[in-house]
Motif scaffolding. Structure first.
Motif, PDB file in Angstrom:
ATOM      1  N   ASP A   1      16.863 -35.680  15.105  1.00 24.78           N
ATOM      2  CA  ASP A   1      16.878 -34.221  15.192  1.00 24.78           C
ATOM      3  C   ASP A   1      17.002 -33.719  16.629  1.00 24.78           C
ATOM      4  OD1 ASP A   1      16.932 -31.645  14.272  1.00 24.78           O
ATOM      5  OD2 ASP A   1      14.762 -31.477  14.117  1.00 24.78           O
ATOM      6  N   PRO A   2      18.193 -33.768  17.161  1.00 26.02           N
ATOM      7  CA  PRO A   2      18.365 -33.485  18.591  1.00 26.02           C
ATOM      8  C   PRO A   2      18.238 -32.017  18.998  1.00 26.02           C
ATOM      9  CG  PRO A   2      20.490 -33.858  17.584  1.00 26.02           C
ATOM     10  CD  PRO A   2      19.446 -34.132  16.526  1.00 26.02           C
ATOM     11  N   TYR A   3      18.283 -31.068  18.071  1.00 22.76           N
ATOM     12  CA  TYR A   3      18.355 -29.653  18.467  1.00 22.76           C
ATOM     13  C   TYR A   3      17.199 -29.204  19.374  1.00 22.76           C
ATOM     14  CZ  TYR A   3      19.064 -24.665  18.281  1.00 22.76           C
ATOM     15  OH  TYR A   3      19.261 -23.359  18.640  1.00 22.76           O
ATOM     16  N   PRO A   4      15.924 -29.407  18.989  1.00 24.18           N
ATOM     17  CA  PRO A   4      14.845 -28.970  19.892  1.00 24.18           C
ATOM     18  C   PRO A   4      14.866 -29.719  21.220  1.00 24.18           C
ATOM     19  CG  PRO A   4      13.968 -29.432  17.719  1.00 24.18           C
ATOM     20  CD  PRO A   4      15.387 -29.887  17.722  1.00 24.18           C
ATOM     21  N   LYS A   5      15.301 -30.951  21.183  1.00 21.30           N
ATOM     22  CA  LYS A   5      15.329 -31.751  22.401  1.00 21.30           C
ATOM     23  C   LYS A   5      16.449 -31.289  23.332  1.00 21.30           C
ATOM     24  CE  LYS A   5      13.335 -35.265  19.583  1.00 21.30           C
ATOM     25  NZ  LYS A   5      13.602 -36.343  18.680  1.00 21.30           N
ATOM     26  N   VAL A   6      17.562 -30.874  22.751  1.00 26.06           N
ATOM     27  CA  VAL A   6      18.644 -30.330  23.573  1.00 26.06           C
ATOM     28  C   VAL A   6      18.187 -29.018  24.215  1.00 26.06           C
ATOM     29  CG1 VAL A   6      20.948 -29.303  23.469  1.00 26.06           C
ATOM     30  CG2 VAL A   6      20.509 -31.468  22.322  1.00 26.06           C
ATOM     31  N   LEU A   7      17.467 -28.185  23.445  1.00 23.33           N
ATOM     32  CA  LEU A   7      16.931 -26.946  24.027  1.00 23.33           C
ATOM     33  C   LEU A   7      15.955 -27.255  25.156  1.00 23.33           C
ATOM     34  CD1 LEU A   7      16.295 -24.649  20.930  1.00 23.33           C
ATOM     35  CD2 LEU A   7      18.181 -24.561  22.566  1.00 23.33           C
ATOM     36  N   LEU A   8      15.121 -28.283  24.970  1.00 24.43           N
ATOM     37  CA  LEU A   8      14.191 -28.681  26.026  1.00 24.43           C
ATOM     38  C   LEU A   8      14.951 -29.138  27.261  1.00 24.43           C
ATOM     39  CD1 LEU A   8      11.330 -29.311  27.033  1.00 24.43           C
ATOM     40  CD2 LEU A   8      11.577 -31.558  25.958  1.00 24.43           C
ATOM     41  N   PHE A   9      16.000 -29.912  27.071  1.00 24.10           N
ATOM     42  CA  PHE A   9      16.814 -30.375  28.184  1.00 24.10           C
ATOM     43  C   PHE A   9      17.452 -29.187  28.921  1.00 24.10           C
ATOM     44  CE2 PHE A   9      21.091 -31.551  29.644  1.00 24.10           C
ATOM     45  CZ  PHE A   9      20.747 -32.431  30.657  1.00 24.10           C
ATOM     46  N   LEU A  10      18.047 -28.260  28.170  1.00 11.13           N
ATOM     47  CA  LEU A  10      18.675 -27.087  28.781  1.00 11.13           C
ATOM     48  C   LEU A  10      17.653 -26.229  29.521  1.00 11.13           C
ATOM     49  CD1 LEU A  10      21.152 -26.017  25.963  1.00 11.13           C
ATOM     50  CD2 LEU A  10      21.700 -27.156  28.120  1.00 11.13           C
ATOM     51  N   PHE A  11      16.477 -26.064  28.911  1.00 14.80           N
ATOM     52  CA  PHE A  11      15.433 -25.284  29.555  1.00 14.80           C
ATOM     53  C   PHE A  11      14.976 -25.960  30.846  1.00 14.80           C
ATOM     54  CE2 PHE A  11      10.997 -24.326  30.407  1.00 14.80           C
ATOM     55  CZ  PHE A  11      11.079 -22.952  30.565  1.00 14.80           C
ATOM     56  N   THR A  12      14.822 -27.277  30.819  1.00  8.52           N
ATOM     57  CA  THR A  12      14.385 -28.003  32.008  1.00  8.52           C
ATOM     58  C   THR A  12      15.384 -27.846  33.152  1.00  8.52           C
ATOM     59  OG1 THR A  12      13.248 -29.608  30.611  1.00  8.52           O
ATOM     60  CG2 THR A  12      13.679 -30.257  32.884  1.00  8.52           C
TER      61      THR A  12
ATOM     62  N   PHE B   1      15.413 -22.182  14.143  1.00  6.93           N
ATOM     63  CA  PHE B   1      15.470 -20.762  14.500  1.00  6.93           C
ATOM     64  C   PHE B   1      14.285 -20.386  15.390  1.00  6.93           C
ATOM     65  CE2 PHE B   1      14.459 -16.281  13.455  1.00  6.93           C
ATOM     66  CZ  PHE B   1      15.591 -15.697  14.012  1.00  6.93           C
ATOM     67  N   SER B   2      13.100 -20.892  15.053  1.00  6.16           N
ATOM     68  CA  SER B   2      11.908 -20.607  15.859  1.00  6.16           C
ATOM     69  C   SER B   2      12.030 -21.213  17.250  1.00  6.16           C
ATOM     70  CB  SER B   2      10.662 -21.161  15.170  1.00  6.16           C
ATOM     71  OG  SER B   2      10.456 -20.498  13.947  1.00  6.16           O
ATOM     72  N   TYR B   3      12.547 -22.437  17.320  1.00  5.18           N
ATOM     73  CA  TYR B   3      12.744 -23.054  18.633  1.00  5.18           C
ATOM     74  C   TYR B   3      13.762 -22.266  19.459  1.00  5.18           C
ATOM     75  CZ  TYR B   3       9.980 -27.174  17.533  1.00  5.18           C
ATOM     76  OH  TYR B   3       8.951 -28.016  17.225  1.00  5.18           O
ATOM     77  N   THR B   4      14.776 -21.718  18.801  1.00  2.00           N
ATOM     78  CA  THR B   4      15.772 -20.912  19.511  1.00  2.00           C
ATOM     79  C   THR B   4      15.139 -19.639  20.066  1.00  2.00           C
ATOM     80  OG1 THR B   4      17.499 -21.769  18.060  1.00  2.00           O
ATOM     81  CG2 THR B   4      18.017 -19.780  19.299  1.00  2.00           C
ATOM     82  N   LEU B   5      14.300 -18.978  19.269  1.00  3.20           N
ATOM     83  CA  LEU B   5      13.611 -17.778  19.747  1.00  3.20           C
ATOM     84  C   LEU B   5      12.683 -18.086  20.922  1.00  3.20           C
ATOM     85  CD1 LEU B   5      12.715 -15.952  16.410  1.00  3.20           C
ATOM     86  CD2 LEU B   5      14.442 -15.301  18.089  1.00  3.20           C
ATOM     87  N   LEU B   6      11.927 -19.182  20.795  1.00  9.71           N
ATOM     88  CA  LEU B   6      11.037 -19.577  21.885  1.00  9.71           C
ATOM     89  C   LEU B   6      11.832 -19.922  23.150  1.00  9.71           C
ATOM     90  CD1 LEU B   6       8.532 -21.786  19.876  1.00  9.71           C
ATOM     91  CD2 LEU B   6       8.044 -19.598  20.963  1.00  9.71           C
ATOM     92  N   PHE B   7      12.947 -20.600  22.977  1.00 14.39           N
ATOM     93  CA  PHE B   7      13.813 -20.939  24.093  1.00 14.39           C
ATOM     94  C   PHE B   7      14.298 -19.675  24.804  1.00 14.39           C
ATOM     95  CE2 PHE B   7      18.246 -21.568  25.504  1.00 14.39           C
ATOM     96  CZ  PHE B   7      18.046 -22.506  26.499  1.00 14.39           C
ATOM     97  N   GLY B   8      14.777 -18.710  24.042  1.00 17.31           N
ATOM     98  CA  GLY B   8      15.260 -17.457  24.625  1.00 17.31           C
ATOM     99  C   GLY B   8      14.158 -16.714  25.357  1.00 17.31           C
ATOM    100  N   PHE B   9      12.978 -16.655  24.747  1.00 12.64           N
ATOM    101  CA  PHE B   9      11.865 -15.968  25.387  1.00 12.64           C
ATOM    102  C   PHE B   9      11.462 -16.658  26.690  1.00 12.64           C
ATOM    103  CE2 PHE B   9       7.304 -15.696  26.154  1.00 12.64           C
ATOM    104  CZ  PHE B   9       7.195 -14.336  26.418  1.00 12.64           C
TER     105      PHE B   9
ATOM    106  N   VAL C   1      10.006  -4.950  28.202  1.00 14.39           N
ATOM    107  CA  VAL C   1      10.920  -5.643  27.285  1.00 14.39           C
ATOM    108  C   VAL C   1      10.393  -7.041  26.982  1.00 14.39           C
ATOM    109  CG1 VAL C   1      13.257  -6.594  27.056  1.00 14.39           C
ATOM    110  CG2 VAL C   1      12.934  -4.302  27.981  1.00 14.39           C
ATOM    111  N   ILE C   2       9.937  -7.746  27.999  1.00 13.22           N
ATOM    112  CA  ILE C   2       9.412  -9.110  27.799  1.00 13.22           C
ATOM    113  C   ILE C   2       8.137  -9.079  26.960  1.00 13.22           C
ATOM    114  CG2 ILE C   2       8.489 -11.144  28.979  1.00 13.22           C
ATOM    115  CD1 ILE C   2      11.526 -10.793  29.140  1.00 13.22           C
ATOM    116  N   HIS C   3       7.261  -8.117  27.181  1.00 12.24           N
ATOM    117  CA  HIS C   3       6.045  -8.029  26.370  1.00 12.24           C
ATOM    118  C   HIS C   3       6.375  -7.697  24.919  1.00 12.24           C
ATOM    119  CE1 HIS C   3       3.881  -7.506  30.324  1.00 12.24           C
ATOM    120  NE2 HIS C   3       3.351  -8.580  29.778  1.00 12.24           N
ATOM    121  N   PHE C   4       7.364  -6.852  24.682  1.00 13.27           N
ATOM    122  CA  PHE C   4       7.803  -6.583  23.322  1.00 13.27           C
ATOM    123  C   PHE C   4       8.353  -7.855  22.683  1.00 13.27           C
ATOM    124  CE2 PHE C   4      11.398  -5.713  20.491  1.00 13.27           C
ATOM    125  CZ  PHE C   4      10.719  -5.066  19.475  1.00 13.27           C
ATOM    126  N   LEU C   5       9.185  -8.583  23.419  1.00 12.93           N
ATOM    127  CA  LEU C   5       9.756  -9.822  22.886  1.00 12.93           C
ATOM    128  C   LEU C   5       8.691 -10.876  22.634  1.00 12.93           C
ATOM    129  CD1 LEU C   5      13.066 -10.155  24.902  1.00 12.93           C
ATOM    130  CD2 LEU C   5      12.785  -9.582  22.493  1.00 12.93           C
TER     131      LEU C   5
END
Length: 160
Positions: free
Chosen positions: A51-62, A104-112, A147-151
């Motif tokens: 399941d690479p999706y959350p790990k790819v998001l972690l890599f991109l975030f890092t 979807f949740s990991y994507t939202l957390l990544f964006g935030f 905006v960030i507090h709302f998000l």
């Protein structure tokens, strides 16, 4: 990592003082860098097997986080505001096998978290885009923090 580079620098200075060519020092540093990169790639490939999706998001975030760590406007403020970000990342990684969120949740957390890191880089009150909005629409202040507090409330509603 900082102490490793200090140690390598001292070795290079001693080699230079003894009259040896600096090329040997450069070759040694290049070899260590190549070994580190190959180790990192092997580790990431093992990490991405399931399941690479959350790990790819972690890599991109890092990568993004490291890029934003280069020269923030106020280093101390950046470190304090990113302390919570690092704790959230560590919590998500440590509970990944036992309690997994949807992609979807990991994507939202990544964006935030990306928006949070941007806010800590400039400080929330000096975000350039929102300074432009403040001047264009004749607002009383920069509203990036609102905006960030709302998000924060919106984004954490879905995963939890």
């Amino acid at each position: 990592m900082k102490y490793l580079f200090i140690w390598l620098h001292r070795i290079c200075m001693r080699m230079w003082a003894m009259g040896e060519a600096c090329w040997s020092c450069a070759i040694m540093l290049a070899d260590m860098f190549i070994n580190f990169i190959s180790f990192w790639i092997d580790t990431m490939l093992k990490f991405l097997e399931k399941d690479p999706y959350p790990k790819v998001l972690l890599f991109l975030f890092t990568i993004f986080w490291l890029f934003m760590a280069i020269s923030p406007r106020y280093r101390l403020v950046w470190m304090i505001e990113n302390l919570l970000t690092i704790l959230v990342i560590v919590l998500l990684i440590s509970t990944y096998k036992k309690f997994r969120f949807s992609n979807f949740s990991y994507t939202l957390l990544f964006g935030f978290l990306i928006l949070h890191v941007i806010g800590s880089y400039y400080t929330y009150t000096a975000m350039p885009l929102f300074d432009w909005l403040k001047e264009t629409f004749d607002l009383s202040r920069n509203h990036y923090d609102r905006v960030i507090h709302f998000l924060f409330g919106f984004v954490f509603f879905f995963p939890l």
